[in-house]
Scaffold this active site. Structure first.
Site, PDB file in Angstrom:
ATOM      1  N   ASP A 146      43.446  29.402   8.308  1.00 30.44           N
ATOM      2  CA  ASP A 146      42.204  29.500   9.104  1.00 30.44           C
ATOM      3  C   ASP A 146      40.996  28.758   8.519  1.00 30.44           C
ATOM      4  OD1 ASP A 146      43.926  31.158  10.446  1.00 30.44           O
ATOM      5  OD2 ASP A 146      42.690  32.953  10.326  1.00 30.44           O
ATOM      6  N   GLU A 204      43.064  31.006  13.684  1.00 31.57           N
ATOM      7  CA  GLU A 204      42.927  32.225  14.481  1.00 31.57           C
ATOM      8  C   GLU A 204      42.443  31.764  15.851  1.00 31.57           C
ATOM      9  OE1 GLU A 204      40.876  35.483  12.624  1.00 31.57           O
ATOM     10  OE2 GLU A 204      40.997  36.733  14.412  1.00 31.57           O
ATOM     11  N   LYS A 241      47.410  31.579  15.849  1.00 32.72           N
ATOM     12  CA  LYS A 241      47.814  32.985  15.699  1.00 32.72           C
ATOM     13  C   LYS A 241      46.782  33.900  16.363  1.00 32.72           C
ATOM     14  CE  LYS A 241      45.960  33.460  10.966  1.00 32.72           C
ATOM     15  NZ  LYS A 241      44.860  34.357  11.307  1.00 32.72           N
ATOM     16  N   LYS A 292      45.574  38.660  12.745  1.00 29.18           N
ATOM     17  CA  LYS A 292      45.099  38.289  11.411  1.00 29.18           C
ATOM     18  C   LYS A 292      46.238  37.666  10.608  1.00 29.18           C
ATOM     19  CE  LYS A 292      41.109  40.022  12.396  1.00 29.18           C
ATOM     20  NZ  LYS A 292      40.163  39.095  13.049  1.00 29.18           N
ATOM     21  N   VAL A 330      40.997  31.252   4.198  1.00 31.63           N
ATOM     22  CA  VAL A 330      39.993  32.308   4.381  1.00 31.63           C
ATOM     23  C   VAL A 330      40.408  33.265   5.491  1.00 31.63           C
ATOM     24  CG1 VAL A 330      38.145  30.802   3.604  1.00 31.63           C
ATOM     25  CG2 VAL A 330      38.648  30.896   6.038  1.00 31.63           C
ATOM     26  N   THR A 331      39.831  34.475   5.485  1.00 28.21           N
ATOM     27  CA  THR A 331      39.155  35.060   4.344  1.00 28.21           C
ATOM     28  C   THR A 331      40.181  35.822   3.517  1.00 28.21           C
ATOM     29  OG1 THR A 331      38.600  37.079   5.584  1.00 28.21           O
ATOM     30  CG2 THR A 331      36.956  35.333   5.561  1.00 28.21           C
ATOM     31  N   CYS A 383      42.652  37.559   6.782  1.00 22.98           N
ATOM     32  CA  CYS A 383      43.823  36.816   7.263  1.00 22.98           C
ATOM     33  C   CYS A 383      44.748  36.343   6.138  1.00 22.98           C
ATOM     34  CB  CYS A 383      43.369  35.654   8.131  1.00 22.98           C
ATOM     35  SG  CYS A 383      42.636  36.242   9.681  1.00 22.98           S
ATOM     36  N   GLN A 400      51.066  45.896 -10.165  1.00 24.59           N
ATOM     37  CA  GLN A 400      52.369  46.587 -10.102  1.00 24.59           C
ATOM     38  C   GLN A 400      53.540  45.600 -10.093  1.00 24.59           C
ATOM     39  OE1 GLN A 400      52.269  50.229  -7.422  1.00 24.59           O
ATOM     40  NE2 GLN A 400      50.497  49.139  -6.634  1.00 24.59           N
TER      41      GLN A 400
HETATM   42  C1  C5J Z   1      40.031  35.461   8.993  1.00 24.03           C
HETATM   43  C2  C5J Z   1      38.496  37.010   9.971  1.00 24.03           C
HETATM   44  N1  C5J Z   1      40.537  34.234   9.161  1.00 24.03           N
HETATM   45  N2  C5J Z   1      37.958  37.337   8.813  1.00 24.03           N
HETATM   46  N3  C5J Z   1      39.397  36.014  10.065  1.00 24.03           N
HETATM   47  O1  C5J Z   1      40.123  36.044   7.933  1.00 24.03           O
HETATM   48  O2  C5J Z   1      38.177  37.602  10.992  1.00 24.03           O
END
Ligand code: C5J
Length: 219
Positions: free
Chosen positions: A24, A72, A129, A132, A157-158, A162, A202
């Site tokens: 994204d 996205e 997509k 997320k 990101v972020t 996502c 872990q």
């Molecule tokens: C992504 C969002 N790409 N934060 N989208 O993380 O809404």
């Protein structure tokens, strides 16, 4: 087999069976004047990772590895956008509304494109997509399986939304995943720090983390 210094222990991968997945890196999230900024976020945090992402992308292309870009993105009729996602929080700007760079999170709009510095080239996969995660309702798993991919290197990101969701989806489908910590960012630095820590905690419960310098050295 290449091996790189990673957390919580060495990450080994065979380039022929590994894809670079860039999540994204879209104009609306990264560029000043986009949707992300209208929500009150400081997009300079996200912009700052672009040079490191570009260095990895160029090196990965030169090495001949598979590249996957995600966006996205919803269909223009929003038939793939559940009302719960569109209406959550009663925002002033909803998915599908006219934003500063076209309709928000709608495929084909200017703000929905990947930033020019990381633009896909012929032969790379570009996945739109609706969720997320990169695997939900996209067919990505089948595309990767058809190419014999077993390992994934993540940027984008972020971090906590996502990127983390995609890494968890990948983990549940049997992939070994590595997150490049200087090639991912959040509008909230403490969320990024917590996400990096929980991914490799872990004994790599979700996956591995490393800086891009270690990957570049291995390539
Ligand atoms: C992504 C969002 N790409 N934060 N989208 O993380 O809404």
């Amino acid at each position: 087999m290449k091996k790189i210094n990673a957390q919580p222990f060495e990450f080994g991968f065979d380039l022929a069976h590994t894809a670079l997945v860039i999540i994204d890196m879209q104009r609306d999230f990264i560029e000043p004047g986009g949707f992300g900024e209208t929500l009150g976020n400081d997009v300079s945090l996200l912009e700052a990772i672009v040079p490191a992402c570009q260095a990895v992308l160029l090196a990965w292309r030169q090495a001949g590895g598979l590249v996957v870009h995600t966006r996205e993105a919803h269909r223009p009729d929003l038939s793939d956008c559940p009302p719960a996602k569109r209406n959550r929080g009663n925002p002033s700007l909803r998915i599908g509304d006219a934003g500063p760079m076209g309709r928000i999170l709608v495929a084909g709009e200017p703000g929905n494109q990947i930033i020019p510095a990381l633009a896909p080239v012929a032969g790379e996969l570009v996945i739109d997509k609706p969720g997320k995660g990169a695997f939900y309702a996209t067919g990505l798993h089948e595309m990767l399986q058809a190419r014999g991919i077993t390992h994934l290197v993540f940027m984008g990101v972020t971090t906590e939304v996502c990127v983390q969701t995609s890494m968890r989806e990948a983990n549940d489908r049997g992939y070994d995943g590595l997150l490049l910590t200087d090639c991912t960012e959040s509008y909230f630095p403490h969320f990024k720090a917590a996400t990096v820590e929980m991914i490799h905690a872990q004994g790599a419960i979700v996956g591995w983390t490393a800086t891009s310098a270690h990957l570049l050295a291995a390539l």
